[in-house]
Write a protein that holds these residues in place. Structure first.
Motif, PDB file in Angstrom:
ATOM      1  N   VAL A 278       0.694  -0.638  -0.029  1.00  0.00           N
ATOM      2  CA  VAL A 278       0.262   0.235   0.167  1.00  0.00           C
ATOM      3  C   VAL A 278       0.648   1.150  -0.201  1.00  0.00           C
ATOM      4  O   VAL A 278       1.407   1.573   0.329  1.00  0.00           O
ATOM      5  CB  VAL A 278      -1.298  -0.021   1.572  1.00  0.00           C
ATOM      6  N   ILE A 279       0.161   2.386  -0.800  1.00  0.00           N
ATOM      7  CA  ILE A 279       0.816   3.655  -0.935  1.00  0.00           C
ATOM      8  C   ILE A 279      -0.184   4.884  -0.650  1.00  0.00           C
ATOM      9  O   ILE A 279      -0.522   4.573  -1.379  1.00  0.00           O
ATOM     10  CB  ILE A 279       1.620   3.350  -3.013  1.00  0.00           C
ATOM     11  N   GLN A 280       0.709   5.687  -0.479  1.00  0.00           N
ATOM     12  CA  GLN A 280      -0.121   6.564   0.455  1.00  0.00           C
ATOM     13  C   GLN A 280       0.170   8.145   0.162  1.00  0.00           C
ATOM     14  O   GLN A 280       1.201   8.092  -0.156  1.00  0.00           O
ATOM     15  CB  GLN A 280      -0.268   6.215   1.552  1.00  0.00           C
ATOM     16  N   THR A 281      -0.689   8.380  -0.787  1.00  0.00           N
ATOM     17  CA  THR A 281      -0.187   9.516  -1.087  1.00  0.00           C
ATOM     18  C   THR A 281      -1.564  10.922  -0.470  1.00  0.00           C
ATOM     19  O   THR A 281      -2.831  10.498  -0.420  1.00  0.00           O
ATOM     20  CB  THR A 281      -0.349  10.110  -2.748  1.00  0.00           C
ATOM     21  N   SER A 282      -1.602  12.548  -1.188  1.00  0.00           N
ATOM     22  CA  SER A 282      -2.943  13.256  -1.034  1.00  0.00           C
ATOM     23  C   SER A 282      -4.050  12.798  -2.129  1.00  0.00           C
ATOM     24  O   SER A 282      -4.861  13.081  -1.091  1.00  0.00           O
ATOM     25  CB  SER A 282      -2.473  14.605  -1.023  1.00  0.00           C
TER      26      SER A 282
END
Length: 338
Positions: A278-282
């Motif tokens: 999982v990659i979190q961005t805005s």
């Protein structure tokens, strides 16, 4: 010109397919406020476009499901001003649709059923879906094959109209190509590229820490499904909230540095066929899979000029179409009563 996702808005190939603008009833379901839906018998003319009209029920046939979907996705209630602004924006789009359709009729542009069938078959081929799989993907968006065929026909009519009225007038001059190259020289050193498939779970505006945590939890569950061997494309269609979901989540090629930093670092470190954690961005929580990689390569002058020509042609075409539509509006009788 390739449209870049993850750092800019992108038009989906199927556009999350909008239901055709057909008037089916004067019953309007009020779902924009809390509580159960209520039924109102309301209708009136909200716009006149030359010899055509747009009714309130026709407008709300689109705006009500749209706002309901947004409410469900972001867990927010829309106030009266926001609803009015959305209706006004969609009405403006409907007026443009009416004008385009009138021009199609005036120019006697006809798309045969055979052409529509070929267009649908091409779309199934491009998305690598069987007919049953394609119908299932449409059904998940509450669209029948008949409705999609009508949308395909409308789109083909618009493209034919564009050919007749706009494309022949678009020009790209040699000086424009030279100027563009000088301003974007670094873009033509052709860095490595990666083609990605994506699952995106969006973070609603104003979401609490608890809500964000819950969304991350759902994303982690999807990662576990991938690790257990479940098909990535099937999971895209089940869970992704990105506009590319209808076509399997393929968001195309990206050069080194074009992606959001958090995604860029992961994307270029994965092997072909490998999926990320999982990659979190805005924007939300992303899970990406590398479909293809291209190594650094040098473009010839001919290749470079061809790519620049394509970029400038697309830009000029878009600008000219907007101007054409603006002029068409000036020549038309349009009255809005919203």
């Amino acid at each position: 010109m390739r449209t870049k996702k993850l750092h800019a808005k992108r038009r989906p190939i199927l556009e999350k397919i909008v239901v055709p603008f057909t008037l089916v009833a004067i019953i309007v379901f009020s779902v924009l406020s809390g509580g159960e839906a209520s039924v109102q018998l309301i209708d009136k003319i909200v716009a006149v476009v030359n010899d055509d009209i747009i009714t309130l029920s026709e407008l709300r046939e689109i705006t009500v499901p749209y706002l309901k979907k947004m409410k469900a996705r972001y867990s927010v209630n829309y106030d009266e001003a926001q609803i009015k602004e959305t209706e006004s924006r969609i009405l403006d789009q409907l007026i443009d649709e009416k004008l385009v359709k009138q021009e199609v009729v005036r120019l006697k542009i006809v798309i045969s059923e055979k052409e529509v069938t070929m267009g649908v078959e091409d779309m199934m081929k491009n998305t690598n879906l069987s007919e049953d799989q394609f119908k299932k993907a449409l059904a998940e968006q509450d669209i029948t094959m008949e409705e999609y065929r009508e949308q395909m026909k409308n789109e083909m009519e618009r493209l034919r109209l564009l050919d007749a009225e706009v494309k022949s007038k678009v020009q790209v001059k040699e000086k424009e190509i030279e100027s563009y190259y000088k301003e974007h020289m670094d873009n033509f050193n052709t860095p490595p590229e990666v083609r990605l498939q994506q699952i995106l779970l969006m973070i609603p505006p104003g979401a609490s820490e608890q809500e964000i945590s819950q969304i991350r939890g759902r994303a982690e569950e999807i990662v576990q499904k991938i690790k257990k061997g479940e098909d990535f494309t099937s999971l895209v269609r089940l869970y992704s909230q990105d506009s590319s979901a209808a076509t399997g989540g393929d968001i195309g090629f990206f050069k080194q540095g074009e992606l959001m930093p958090a995604i860029n670092e992961v994307a270029f470190s994965l092997y072909i066929g490998e999926a990320s954690s999982v990659i979190q961005t805005s924007a939300g929580f992303h899970i990406i899979k590398v479909l293809e990689k291209r190594e650094r390569q040098k473009m010839t002058e001919e290749e470079r000029n061809k790519e620049i020509w394509d970029i400038l042609y697309t830009q000029n075409l878009d600008d000219m179409f907007k101007q054409w539509l603006k002029e068409l509006r000036k020549k038309s009788f349009i009255e809005s009563n919203l």
